[in-house]
Write a protein that holds these residues in place. Structure first.
Motif, PDB file in Angstrom:
ATOM      1  N   GLY A 116       0.713  -1.177   0.069  1.00  0.00           N
ATOM      2  CA  GLY A 116      -0.062   0.166  -0.026  1.00  0.00           C
ATOM      3  C   GLY A 116       0.787   1.347  -0.217  1.00  0.00           C
ATOM      4  O   GLY A 116       2.054   1.065   0.322  1.00  0.00           O
ATOM      5  N   THR A 117       0.246   2.473  -0.248  1.00  0.00           N
ATOM      6  CA  THR A 117       0.995   3.603  -0.511  1.00  0.00           C
ATOM      7  C   THR A 117       1.389   4.172   0.935  1.00  0.00           C
ATOM      8  O   THR A 117       2.098   4.862   1.089  1.00  0.00           O
ATOM      9  CB  THR A 117       0.197   4.528  -1.393  1.00  0.00           C
ATOM     10  OG1 THR A 117      -1.290   4.681  -0.451  1.00  0.00           O
ATOM     11  CG2 THR A 117      -0.301   4.268  -2.715  1.00  0.00           C
ATOM     12  N   LEU A 118       0.620   3.735   1.984  1.00  0.00           N
ATOM     13  CA  LEU A 118       0.754   4.240   3.231  1.00  0.00           C
ATOM     14  C   LEU A 118       2.035   3.281   3.939  1.00  0.00           C
ATOM     15  O   LEU A 118       2.460   3.551   5.190  1.00  0.00           O
ATOM     16  CB  LEU A 118      -0.396   4.404   3.929  1.00  0.00           C
ATOM     17  CG  LEU A 118      -1.610   5.130   3.354  1.00  0.00           C
ATOM     18  CD1 LEU A 118      -2.861   5.005   4.180  1.00  0.00           C
ATOM     19  CD2 LEU A 118      -0.910   6.716   3.255  1.00  0.00           C
ATOM     20  N   GLN A 119       2.433   2.366   3.469  1.00  0.00           N
ATOM     21  CA  GLN A 119       3.402   1.501   3.938  1.00  0.00           C
ATOM     22  C   GLN A 119       4.854   1.805   3.798  1.00  0.00           C
ATOM     23  O   GLN A 119       5.581   1.003   2.934  1.00  0.00           O
ATOM     24  CB  GLN A 119       3.004   0.120   3.684  1.00  0.00           C
ATOM     25  CG  GLN A 119       1.646  -0.347   4.482  1.00  0.00           C
ATOM     26  CD  GLN A 119       1.262  -1.745   3.812  1.00  0.00           C
ATOM     27  OE1 GLN A 119       0.565  -1.614   3.222  1.00  0.00           O
ATOM     28  NE2 GLN A 119       1.758  -2.580   4.596  1.00  0.00           N
ATOM     29  N   ASP A 120       5.161   3.037   4.216  1.00  0.00           N
ATOM     30  CA  ASP A 120       6.613   3.417   3.923  1.00  0.00           C
ATOM     31  C   ASP A 120       7.858   2.362   4.141  1.00  0.00           C
ATOM     32  O   ASP A 120       8.509   2.276   3.363  1.00  0.00           O
ATOM     33  CB  ASP A 120       6.947   4.688   4.504  1.00  0.00           C
ATOM     34  CG  ASP A 120       5.997   5.670   4.219  1.00  0.00           C
ATOM     35  OD1 ASP A 120       5.391   5.967   2.937  1.00  0.00           O
ATOM     36  OD2 ASP A 120       5.674   6.827   4.938  1.00  0.00           O
ATOM     37  N   ALA A 121       7.679   1.933   5.415  1.00  0.00           N
ATOM     38  CA  ALA A 121       8.547   1.094   5.616  1.00  0.00           C
ATOM     39  C   ALA A 121       8.866  -0.216   4.849  1.00  0.00           C
ATOM     40  O   ALA A 121       9.784  -0.927   4.454  1.00  0.00           O
ATOM     41  CB  ALA A 121       8.595   0.535   7.159  1.00  0.00           C
ATOM     42  N   ALA A 122       7.563  -0.747   4.244  1.00  0.00           N
ATOM     43  CA  ALA A 122       7.685  -1.762   3.414  1.00  0.00           C
ATOM     44  C   ALA A 122       8.223  -1.438   2.020  1.00  0.00           C
ATOM     45  O   ALA A 122       8.954  -2.224   1.431  1.00  0.00           O
ATOM     46  CB  ALA A 122       6.172  -2.231   3.116  1.00  0.00           C
TER      47      ALA A 122
END
Length: 153
Positions: A116-122
């Motif tokens: 997802g666009t909100l999963q910066d760590a991933a």
């Protein structure tokens, strides 16, 4: 942190607890209709391999699944999740190492994934590991909250 990784059945209490925690995490970020989480039943389909990371005490602390796609030489990484207490200790990287090695050994030449666009760590993890952003594919086409990546093995 001592970690062992093996292919296991998803229908185990501690693995299902990881799946539930991953679901809660995903739903905390995205509307249900914008998530693409495989259920335990789907993870039990033929050809799907569920990788479970266990700590020195045997507790499941992370997981991911390798799911075959229509093309014989491409597979998808699904349900990568590390329990909050185990994050920052290399568990996700170890899962990726094992899955990538096993996939290459099975003749898979490309590993794709959606996050997802909100999963910066991933996103940062995948980029560090050599995954490149690609066009949205399959069920993710048109999903504005999805990013897709792939890596040649």
């Amino acid at each position: 942190m001592t970690i062992s990784i093996s292919i296991e059945q998803p229908r185990q209490a501690d693995v299902e607890a990881l799946l539930a925690a991953g679901t809660v995490f995903a739903y905390s970020l995205y509307p249900v209709e914008n998530t693409f989480l495989l259920s335990t039943d789907e993870l039990e389909r033929p050809g799907v391999a569920v990788y479970v990371a266990r700590d020195a005490h045997g507790a499941a602390c992370g997981m991911a699944a390798l799911v075959p796609l229509d093309s014989a030489d491409t597979a998808e990484l699904k349900r990568l999740f590390v329990h909050a207490e185990a994050r920052g200790r290399g568990v996700a990287g170890r899962l990726l190492d094992r899955i990538e090695a096993d996939a290459a050994g099975r003749g898979i030449r490309s590993l794709a994934l959606e996050t997802g666009t909100l999963q910066d760590a991933a996103v940062a993890l995948y980029r560090r590991r050599g995954y490149e952003q690609i066009d949205l594919f399959g069920p993710y086409v048109g999903e504005e909250l999805s990013l897709c990546f792939a890596k040649s093995l």
